[in-house]
Design an enzyme around this catalytic site. Sequence first.
Site, PDB file in Angstrom:
ATOM      1  N   ASP A 158     -25.869 -24.111  35.231  1.00 47.67           N
ATOM      2  CA  ASP A 158     -27.342 -24.253  34.910  1.00 47.67           C
ATOM      3  C   ASP A 158     -27.517 -25.791  34.180  1.00 47.67           C
ATOM      4  O   ASP A 158     -26.568 -26.089  33.456  1.00 47.67           O
ATOM      5  CB  ASP A 158     -27.821 -23.079  34.236  1.00 47.67           C
ATOM      6  CG  ASP A 158     -29.297 -23.021  34.136  1.00 47.67           C
ATOM      7  OD1 ASP A 158     -29.960 -23.606  34.962  1.00 47.67           O
ATOM      8  OD2 ASP A 158     -29.868 -22.410  33.316  1.00 47.67           O
ATOM      9  N   ASN A 171     -28.768 -28.639  35.929  1.00 49.01           N
ATOM     10  CA  ASN A 171     -28.970 -29.760  37.071  1.00 49.01           C
ATOM     11  C   ASN A 171     -30.147 -30.473  36.666  1.00 49.01           C
ATOM     12  O   ASN A 171     -30.429 -31.610  36.602  1.00 49.01           O
ATOM     13  CB  ASN A 171     -28.661 -29.636  38.361  1.00 49.01           C
ATOM     14  CG  ASN A 171     -27.108 -28.920  38.487  1.00 49.01           C
ATOM     15  OD1 ASN A 171     -26.344 -29.045  37.574  1.00 49.01           O
ATOM     16  ND2 ASN A 171     -27.016 -28.409  39.548  1.00 49.01           N
ATOM     17  N   TRP A 228     -31.086 -32.320  33.238  1.00 49.74           N
ATOM     18  CA  TRP A 228     -30.187 -33.354  33.036  1.00 49.74           C
ATOM     19  C   TRP A 228     -30.690 -34.546  33.985  1.00 49.74           C
ATOM     20  O   TRP A 228     -31.066 -35.561  33.329  1.00 49.74           O
ATOM     21  CB  TRP A 228     -28.831 -32.908  33.750  1.00 49.74           C
ATOM     22  CG  TRP A 228     -27.818 -34.036  33.665  1.00 49.74           C
ATOM     23  CD1 TRP A 228     -26.650 -34.245  32.725  1.00 49.74           C
ATOM     24  CD2 TRP A 228     -27.222 -35.095  34.623  1.00 49.74           C
ATOM     25  NE1 TRP A 228     -25.887 -35.279  32.883  1.00 49.74           N
ATOM     26  CE2 TRP A 228     -26.216 -35.828  33.929  1.00 49.74           C
ATOM     27  CE3 TRP A 228     -27.828 -35.523  35.884  1.00 49.74           C
ATOM     28  CZ2 TRP A 228     -25.667 -37.055  34.737  1.00 49.74           C
ATOM     29  CZ3 TRP A 228     -27.374 -36.637  36.244  1.00 49.74           C
ATOM     30  CH2 TRP A 228     -26.272 -37.124  35.885  1.00 49.74           C
ATOM     31  N   HIS A 230     -28.550 -32.271  41.082  1.00 48.69           N
ATOM     32  CA  HIS A 230     -27.777 -31.283  41.679  1.00 48.69           C
ATOM     33  C   HIS A 230     -26.656 -32.084  42.368  1.00 48.69           C
ATOM     34  O   HIS A 230     -25.466 -31.530  42.374  1.00 48.69           O
ATOM     35  CB  HIS A 230     -28.544 -30.826  42.924  1.00 48.69           C
ATOM     36  CG  HIS A 230     -29.653 -29.750  42.581  1.00 48.69           C
ATOM     37  ND1 HIS A 230     -29.338 -28.696  41.450  1.00 48.69           N
ATOM     38  CD2 HIS A 230     -30.942 -29.688  42.971  1.00 48.69           C
ATOM     39  CE1 HIS A 230     -30.590 -28.099  41.026  1.00 48.69           C
ATOM     40  NE2 HIS A 230     -31.397 -28.681  41.977  1.00 48.69           N
ATOM     41  N   GLU A 275     -32.921 -15.907  44.512  1.00 51.25           N
ATOM     42  CA  GLU A 275     -34.446 -16.261  43.836  1.00 51.25           C
ATOM     43  C   GLU A 275     -34.526 -17.744  44.077  1.00 51.25           C
ATOM     44  O   GLU A 275     -35.582 -18.077  43.818  1.00 51.25           O
ATOM     45  CB  GLU A 275     -34.358 -15.802  42.575  1.00 51.25           C
ATOM     46  CG  GLU A 275     -34.294 -14.042  42.291  1.00 51.25           C
ATOM     47  CD  GLU A 275     -32.900 -13.354  42.438  1.00 51.25           C
ATOM     48  OE1 GLU A 275     -31.728 -14.031  42.533  1.00 51.25           O
ATOM     49  OE2 GLU A 275     -32.915 -12.207  42.995  1.00 51.25           O
ATOM     50  N   ARG A 307     -38.129 -22.105  44.843  1.00 46.92           N
ATOM     51  CA  ARG A 307     -38.114 -23.359  44.436  1.00 46.92           C
ATOM     52  C   ARG A 307     -38.977 -24.028  45.572  1.00 46.92           C
ATOM     53  O   ARG A 307     -39.023 -23.737  46.410  1.00 46.92           O
ATOM     54  CB  ARG A 307     -36.846 -23.853  43.999  1.00 46.92           C
ATOM     55  CG  ARG A 307     -36.178 -23.300  42.935  1.00 46.92           C
ATOM     56  CD  ARG A 307     -34.929 -23.947  42.484  1.00 46.92           C
ATOM     57  NE  ARG A 307     -34.338 -23.346  41.340  1.00 46.92           N
ATOM     58  CZ  ARG A 307     -33.745 -23.957  40.433  1.00 46.92           C
ATOM     59  NH1 ARG A 307     -33.354 -25.152  40.744  1.00 46.92           N
ATOM     60  NH2 ARG A 307     -33.237 -22.972  39.415  1.00 46.92           N
ATOM     61  N   LEU A 362      -5.769 -21.709  44.163  1.00 45.43           N
ATOM     62  CA  LEU A 362      -6.759 -21.451  43.360  1.00 45.43           C
ATOM     63  C   LEU A 362      -7.675 -20.650  44.682  1.00 45.43           C
ATOM     64  O   LEU A 362      -8.113 -21.226  45.572  1.00 45.43           O
ATOM     65  CB  LEU A 362      -7.581 -22.568  42.576  1.00 45.43           C
ATOM     66  CG  LEU A 362      -8.993 -22.153  42.486  1.00 45.43           C
ATOM     67  CD1 LEU A 362      -9.010 -21.457  41.104  1.00 45.43           C
ATOM     68  CD2 LEU A 362      -9.886 -23.404  41.931  1.00 45.43           C
ATOM     69  N   ARG A 395     -21.778 -19.620  31.153  1.00 44.58           N
ATOM     70  CA  ARG A 395     -23.143 -20.173  31.685  1.00 44.58           C
ATOM     71  C   ARG A 395     -23.261 -21.177  30.903  1.00 44.58           C
ATOM     72  O   ARG A 395     -23.434 -21.365  29.789  1.00 44.58           O
ATOM     73  CB  ARG A 395     -24.367 -19.344  31.452  1.00 44.58           C
ATOM     74  CG  ARG A 395     -25.482 -19.464  31.929  1.00 44.58           C
ATOM     75  CD  ARG A 395     -26.809 -18.755  31.802  1.00 44.58           C
ATOM     76  NE  ARG A 395     -27.856 -19.298  32.442  1.00 44.58           N
ATOM     77  CZ  ARG A 395     -28.768 -18.837  33.356  1.00 44.58           C
ATOM     78  NH1 ARG A 395     -28.535 -17.563  33.681  1.00 44.58           N
ATOM     79  NH2 ARG A 395     -29.696 -19.321  34.047  1.00 44.58           N
ATOM     80  N   SER A 412     -28.825 -13.679  35.166  1.00 42.33           N
ATOM     81  CA  SER A 412     -29.362 -14.124  36.251  1.00 42.33           C
ATOM     82  C   SER A 412     -29.158 -13.370  37.526  1.00 42.33           C
ATOM     83  O   SER A 412     -28.946 -14.198  38.543  1.00 42.33           O
ATOM     84  CB  SER A 412     -29.243 -15.901  36.509  1.00 42.33           C
ATOM     85  OG  SER A 412     -29.963 -16.232  35.437  1.00 42.33           O
TER      86      SER A 412
HETATM   87  C1  FPP Z   1     -29.083 -24.611  38.451  1.00 43.42           C
HETATM   88  O1  FPP Z   1     -29.625 -25.603  37.597  1.00 43.42           O
HETATM   89  C2  FPP Z   1     -28.435 -25.107  39.539  1.00 43.42           C
HETATM   90  C3  FPP Z   1     -28.527 -24.910  40.923  1.00 43.42           C
HETATM   91  C4  FPP Z   1     -29.542 -23.825  41.187  1.00 43.42           C
HETATM   92  C5  FPP Z   1     -27.752 -25.269  41.828  1.00 43.42           C
HETATM   93  C6  FPP Z   1     -26.258 -25.275  41.701  1.00 43.42           C
HETATM   94  C7  FPP Z   1     -25.745 -26.305  42.549  1.00 43.42           C
HETATM   95  C8  FPP Z   1     -24.895 -27.287  42.210  1.00 43.42           C
HETATM   96  C9  FPP Z   1     -24.040 -27.202  41.034  1.00 43.42           C
HETATM   97  C10 FPP Z   1     -24.343 -28.217  43.243  1.00 43.42           C
HETATM   98  C11 FPP Z   1     -22.945 -28.070  43.771  1.00 43.42           C
HETATM   99  C12 FPP Z   1     -22.501 -27.065  44.797  1.00 43.42           C
HETATM  100  C13 FPP Z   1     -22.169 -26.948  45.630  1.00 43.42           C
HETATM  101  C14 FPP Z   1     -21.548 -25.810  46.396  1.00 43.42           C
HETATM  102  C15 FPP Z   1     -21.741 -28.203  46.447  1.00 43.42           C
HETATM  103  P1  FPP Z   1     -31.244 -25.876  37.501  1.00 43.42           P
HETATM  104  O2  FPP Z   1     -31.721 -26.788  38.590  1.00 43.42           O
HETATM  105  O3  FPP Z   1     -31.873 -24.476  37.488  1.00 43.42           O
HETATM  106  O4  FPP Z   1     -31.425 -26.602  36.081  1.00 43.42           O
HETATM  107  P2  FPP Z   1     -32.620 -26.657  35.142  1.00 43.42           P
HETATM  108  O5  FPP Z   1     -32.360 -25.084  34.441  1.00 43.42           O
HETATM  109  O6  FPP Z   1     -32.217 -27.782  34.277  1.00 43.42           O
HETATM  110  O7  FPP Z   1     -33.611 -26.731  35.705  1.00 43.42           O
END
Ligand code: FPP
Length: 242
Positions: free
Chosen positions: A16, A18, A21, A33, A63, A67, A127, A184, A192
């Site tokens: 969580d 992205n 950031w 992402h 869920e 978005r 792995l 997390r 979640s």
């Molecule tokens: C949550 O952060 C993240 C996601 C919903 C997407 C996770 C995906 C990746 C890490 C990309 C890499 C994955 C692969 C399989 C290539 P958020 O967007 O909810 O962050 P926020 O809470 O800051 O809004």
Amino acid sequence: MPELPPSPHHIAIVMDGNGRWAMRRGKPRSYGHQAGSEALKRTVEAVIRCDVPVLTVFAFSCENWRRPPTEVRKLLDLFLRALNKDVRELHEHGVRINFIGERSVFNPSLREGMAQAEQLTCGNQRLQLNVAVNYSGRADVVAAARRIAAAAATGNLAAEDLTEARLNEELTLAHLPPPDLFIRTGGEKRLSNFLLWQIAYTELHFSDVLWPDFGGDALEEALIDFAGRERRFGGLSRARSA
Ligand code: FPP
């Protein structure tokens, strides 16, 4: 001989942070992402270095369809790009890739890419990387319950034969031990809807690090935290039972 700190066999991660950031850098969420996908590669390498044999990551929840469509599309594009670009390297590192979640909703190229990645890497043993896409812990339990109900309806299962072990057999990660450590990132303290059944006795570690900044150091911090936990599984502590 001093007792070695226990190391987890299976780590589960909710990646969580992205979006935040990216926003902090004045960039669109999809930029976060993209950086998150680099963080996942770094983390896989670090997990391999730590000799942890199973890693399960939450890449897209049922869920997450709520978005904005542009963000969803960019995330799915990113998954497809990662499948085309990164799978060979993971294969060379001895990673076995497995997708969990309902994949029938994805377009054929994504489904094909997932199937090919699983096929290419199915013999690897360094792995096991489980990537949860369109996954929900509750949906997993409901799907298992449905199969159990069908078995009961056709006379293939008596109510008294339904045990935890039998229900577990119907769940997606049935063949693996449950996670020892749940991480997390991003500062929120929630599950979640991730692996609800499997994390009954998992140690929880919440990190303020935003996922794109995660890597070897933050993983080490989580492992140190884990090593300091006493896992009792409902029993007594060693001190109290002595
Ligand atoms: C949550 O952060 C993240 C996601 C919903 C997407 C996770 C995906 C990746 C890490 C990309 C890499 C994955 C692969 C399989 C290539 P958020 O967007 O909810 O962050 P926020 O809470 O800051 O809004």
